[in-house]
Design a protein around this motif. Structure first.
Motif, PDB file in Angstrom:
ATOM      1  N   HIS A   1       0.840  -1.202   0.000  1.00  7.48           N
ATOM      2  CA  HIS A   1       0.000   0.000   0.000  1.00  7.48           C
ATOM      3  C   HIS A   1       0.878   1.257   0.000  1.00  7.48           C
ATOM      4  N   VAL A   2       1.912   1.256   0.832  1.00  4.47           N
ATOM      5  CA  VAL A   2       2.831   2.397   0.925  1.00  4.47           C
ATOM      6  C   VAL A   2       3.710   2.486  -0.328  1.00  4.47           C
ATOM      7  N   ALA A   3       4.075   1.331  -0.889  1.00  2.00           N
ATOM      8  CA  ALA A   3       4.877   1.335  -2.118  1.00  2.00           C
ATOM      9  C   ALA A   3       4.121   1.970  -3.276  1.00  2.00           C
ATOM     10  N   ALA A   4       2.790   1.815  -3.272  1.00  2.00           N
ATOM     11  CA  ALA A   4       1.876   2.485  -4.216  1.00  2.00           C
ATOM     12  C   ALA A   4       2.212   2.239  -5.690  1.00  2.00           C
ATOM     13  N   PRO A   5       2.206   0.977  -6.137  1.00  2.00           N
ATOM     14  CA  PRO A   5       2.410   0.718  -7.568  1.00  2.00           C
ATOM     15  C   PRO A   5       1.251   1.281  -8.394  1.00  2.00           C
ATOM     16  N   LYS A   6       1.554   1.715  -9.623  1.00  2.00           N
ATOM     17  CA  LYS A   6       0.541   2.325 -10.492  1.00  2.00           C
ATOM     18  C   LYS A   6       0.260   1.415 -11.685  1.00  2.00           C
ATOM     19  N   ALA A   7      -0.908   1.592 -12.269  1.00  2.00           N
ATOM     20  CA  ALA A   7      -1.275   0.834 -13.460  1.00  2.00           C
ATOM     21  C   ALA A   7      -0.203   1.018 -14.531  1.00  2.00           C
ATOM     22  N   GLY A   8       0.263  -0.084 -15.098  1.00  2.00           N
ATOM     23  CA  GLY A   8       1.270  -0.018 -16.150  1.00  2.00           C
ATOM     24  C   GLY A   8       2.701  -0.147 -15.665  1.00  2.00           C
ATOM     25  N   ASP A   9       2.926  -0.148 -14.350  1.00  2.00           N
ATOM     26  CA  ASP A   9       4.282  -0.258 -13.801  1.00  2.00           C
ATOM     27  C   ASP A   9       4.881  -1.642 -14.060  1.00  2.00           C
ATOM     28  N   TYR A  10       6.222  -1.674 -14.029  1.00  2.00           N
ATOM     29  CA  TYR A  10       6.950  -2.940 -14.002  1.00  2.00           C
ATOM     30  C   TYR A  10       7.501  -3.071 -12.596  1.00  2.00           C
ATOM     31  N   VAL A  11       7.061  -4.109 -11.872  1.00  2.00           N
ATOM     32  CA  VAL A  11       7.414  -4.303 -10.465  1.00  2.00           C
ATOM     33  C   VAL A  11       8.189  -5.597 -10.309  1.00  2.00           C
ATOM     34  N   ILE A  12       9.280  -5.545  -9.539  1.00  2.00           N
ATOM     35  CA  ILE A  12      10.028  -6.761  -9.190  1.00  2.00           C
ATOM     36  C   ILE A  12       9.949  -6.944  -7.671  1.00  2.00           C
ATOM     37  N   ASP A  13       9.419  -8.094  -7.256  1.00  2.00           N
ATOM     38  CA  ASP A  13       9.378  -8.462  -5.836  1.00  2.00           C
ATOM     39  C   ASP A  13      10.427  -9.551  -5.657  1.00  2.00           C
ATOM     40  N   VAL A  14      11.539  -9.214  -4.996  1.00  2.00           N
ATOM     41  CA  VAL A  14      12.727 -10.077  -5.070  1.00  2.00           C
ATOM     42  C   VAL A  14      12.700 -11.294  -4.149  1.00  2.00           C
ATOM     43  N   CYS A  15      11.945 -11.248  -3.059  1.00  2.00           N
ATOM     44  CA  CYS A  15      11.806 -12.394  -2.137  1.00  2.00           C
ATOM     45  C   CYS A  15      10.325 -12.575  -1.872  1.00  2.00           C
ATOM     46  N   SER A  16       9.613 -13.086  -2.847  1.00  2.00           N
ATOM     47  CA  SER A  16       8.158 -12.916  -2.907  1.00  2.00           C
ATOM     48  C   SER A  16       7.328 -13.943  -2.161  1.00  2.00           C
ATOM     49  N   ALA A  17       7.791 -15.186  -2.083  1.00  2.00           N
ATOM     50  CA  ALA A  17       6.938 -16.279  -1.571  1.00  2.00           C
ATOM     51  C   ALA A  17       6.341 -15.957  -0.197  1.00  2.00           C
ATOM     52  N   PRO A  18       5.057 -16.301  -0.011  1.00  2.00           N
ATOM     53  CA  PRO A  18       4.166 -17.031  -0.933  1.00  2.00           C
ATOM     54  C   PRO A  18       3.433 -16.138  -1.944  1.00  2.00           C
ATOM     55  N   GLY A  19       3.827 -14.862  -2.033  1.00  2.00           N
ATOM     56  CA  GLY A  19       3.316 -14.013  -3.106  1.00  2.00           C
ATOM     57  C   GLY A  19       2.262 -12.990  -2.710  1.00  2.00           C
ATOM     58  N   GLY A  20       2.031 -12.804  -1.428  1.00  2.00           N
ATOM     59  CA  GLY A  20       0.994 -11.869  -0.989  1.00  2.00           C
ATOM     60  C   GLY A  20       1.209 -10.447  -1.467  1.00  2.00           C
ATOM     61  N   LYS A  21       2.424  -9.934  -1.305  1.00  2.00           N
ATOM     62  CA  LYS A  21       2.702  -8.556  -1.710  1.00  2.00           C
ATOM     63  C   LYS A  21       2.681  -8.409  -3.230  1.00  2.00           C
TER      64      LYS A  21
END
Length: 439
Positions: free
Chosen positions: A256-276
């Motif tokens: 929520h604080v990171a606030a990604p926008k429509a069309g962004d390219y996002v990398i979640d580097v330690c993602s499991a189980p994938g909630g964020k």
């Protein structure tokens, strides 16, 4: 008891998996409940309550046993040790279980597990404790504050001393006490598939209570609820079809604080189980792409399973080592989420076994690993892009000190926000987040 299955034996199986085999408590519990899905709701609740309660109060339970046993807990055979712990938990914390049942079933369990010669010992210790529960002597908090708080809350002394050094003794005590309180299951509503009102109505018809989460400082945070009164998640159709995801409120706040926008390219580097990652994909309204990465095939499979369940299309999962620079990703990401491996001292409520397996030495090595990963993954942030660093701990070394180190070593980044969430204040677990912008 169902079909000859002894539910206390299943509790013992969980306790041994955690304390002897060093399995994670939530995984050991889930594994047993999944294997025995035919058990009644009452039986499943008993297994959960006794296994979790025993682990959450283990320091206190051992303290009590040691007062009434000539053989100290540390010298007992693992099976007998766990049988006594779960027996004392029932005696002290479960009024619904008669003392005679707690003692008799413990004796039967010892015999069932091949310790017929120790039946008398188990019986004697538990019945002695049962008769003297009100006479147990605890450490004097004025004379021995750390020991007294440790026994009462089952938080190790070294953790209390660390929190006391950082935040003061009173704060350390309230943090420790907060881990003994229970909340419902926190969920995040998938607003691309349903609405809060529709989900609440549907759950209510199934007898499941849903309480919305309200955060005054984040008025647009409107997709979290606490669930109570359900049997198991896989039995809720709305969970199976991806209408909601189980995720702690503090963890939701990271994206929520990171606030990604429509069309962004996002990398979640330690993602499991994938909630964020899934949260980011939802906030991006199906546009752009979220790349959910993790180290092992097992973890990547967990992410893929959740992606499939939630039905999101703007997200993919990849197996990658966050410590190794991916040349193809340099300066490509609008947002990098780095929720990194940490000591987990903010989530002891949900993962009580961390209390007993984390050490100061492990914590130092984790802080060093976090710095190593941050120095690699910050390279993926494009000019003007965002890096969101987070942990589920309340340790300054892993949080504020790492943020200060990162800024000193990466002057191309500016700190926009830094926040420590404590488990004794607010809705969620203990969490830390720092939001950086590449200049």
């Amino acid at each position: 008891m169902t079909d000859g299955i002894n539910i206390r034996e299943l509790v013992l199986e969980i306790l041994l998996a955690v304390t002897k085999e060093e399995e994670y408590s939530h995984i050991a519990l889930s594994s047993v409940l999944e294997k025995h899905q035919y058990l009644t709701k009452q039986e499943r609740s008993f297994i959960t309550r006794v296994s979790e309660g025993t682990l959450e109060n283990m320091i206190e339970l051992d303290y009590i046993i040691d007062q009434f046993s000539n053989t100290k807990v540390k010298k007992m055979k693992p099976v007998i040790r766990c049988i006594l712990r779960m027996g004392v938990y029932q005696l002290k914390y479960m009024d619904s279980v008669p003392a005679s049942a707690a003692c008799n079933e413990a004796v039967k369990l010892a015999e069932r597990k091949g310790f017929r010669n120790l039946k008398g010992f188990v019986n004697g210790v538990l019945r002695n404790i049962s008769r003297n529960l009100e006479k147990i002597e605890y450490p004097d908090e004025k004379k021995y504050p750390y020991e007294a708080i440790s026994v009462r809350t089952s938080v190790p002394v070294w953790m209390l001393k660390q929190w006391s050094k950082d935040y003061g003794l009173n704060k350390a005590k309230t943090i420790a006490e907060s881990f003994q309180t229970k909340k419902g299951t926190a969920i995040r509503i998938n607003l691309t598939k349903t609405t809060k009102e529709a989900l609440m109505e549907s759950l209510s018809k199934q007898g499941i209570q849903a309480e919305p989460v309200v955060l005054k400082e984040y008025p647009d945070f409107d997709y979290a609820m606490y669930l109570t009164g359900y049997d198991y998640l896989a039995g809720i159709p709305e969970f199976v079809q991806g209408d909601f995801t189980v995720q702690d409120v503090s963890s939701m706040l990271v994206t929520h604080v990171a606030a990604p926008k429509a069309g962004d390219y996002v990398i979640d580097v330690c993602s499991a189980p994938g909630g964020k990652s899934l949260h980011a994909a939802e906030l991006m309204q199906g546009e752009g792409m979220v790349e959910a990465r993790d180290l092992t095939g097992y973890k990547v499979d967990l992410i893929k399973e959740n992606i499939s369940r939630c039905g999101m299309k703007n997200i993919c999962a990849k197996q990658m080592d966050a410590c190794i620079l991916d040349e193809a990703s340099i300066k490509k990401a609008d947002l990098v989420i780095a929720d990194l491996p940490c000591s987990g001292l903010g989530v002891l409520r949900k993962k009580p076994d961390i209390r007993y397996r984390m050490t100061e030495e492990k914590e130092k090595s984790l802080a060093a690993l976090q710095r190593q990963i941050l120095s690699v993954v910050c390279e993926y942030v494009k000019d003007g892009g965002t890096l969101l660093y987070s942990t589920c701990t309340i340790d300054r070394m892993e949080n504020e000190e790492n943020t200060a180190w990162f800024l000193a070593n990466h002057p191309e980044f500016t700190l926009l926000l830094e926040r420590q969430i404590f488990p004794d204040a607010g809705e969620g677990d203990g969490f830390y987040m720092a939001k950086f912008i590449r200049k």
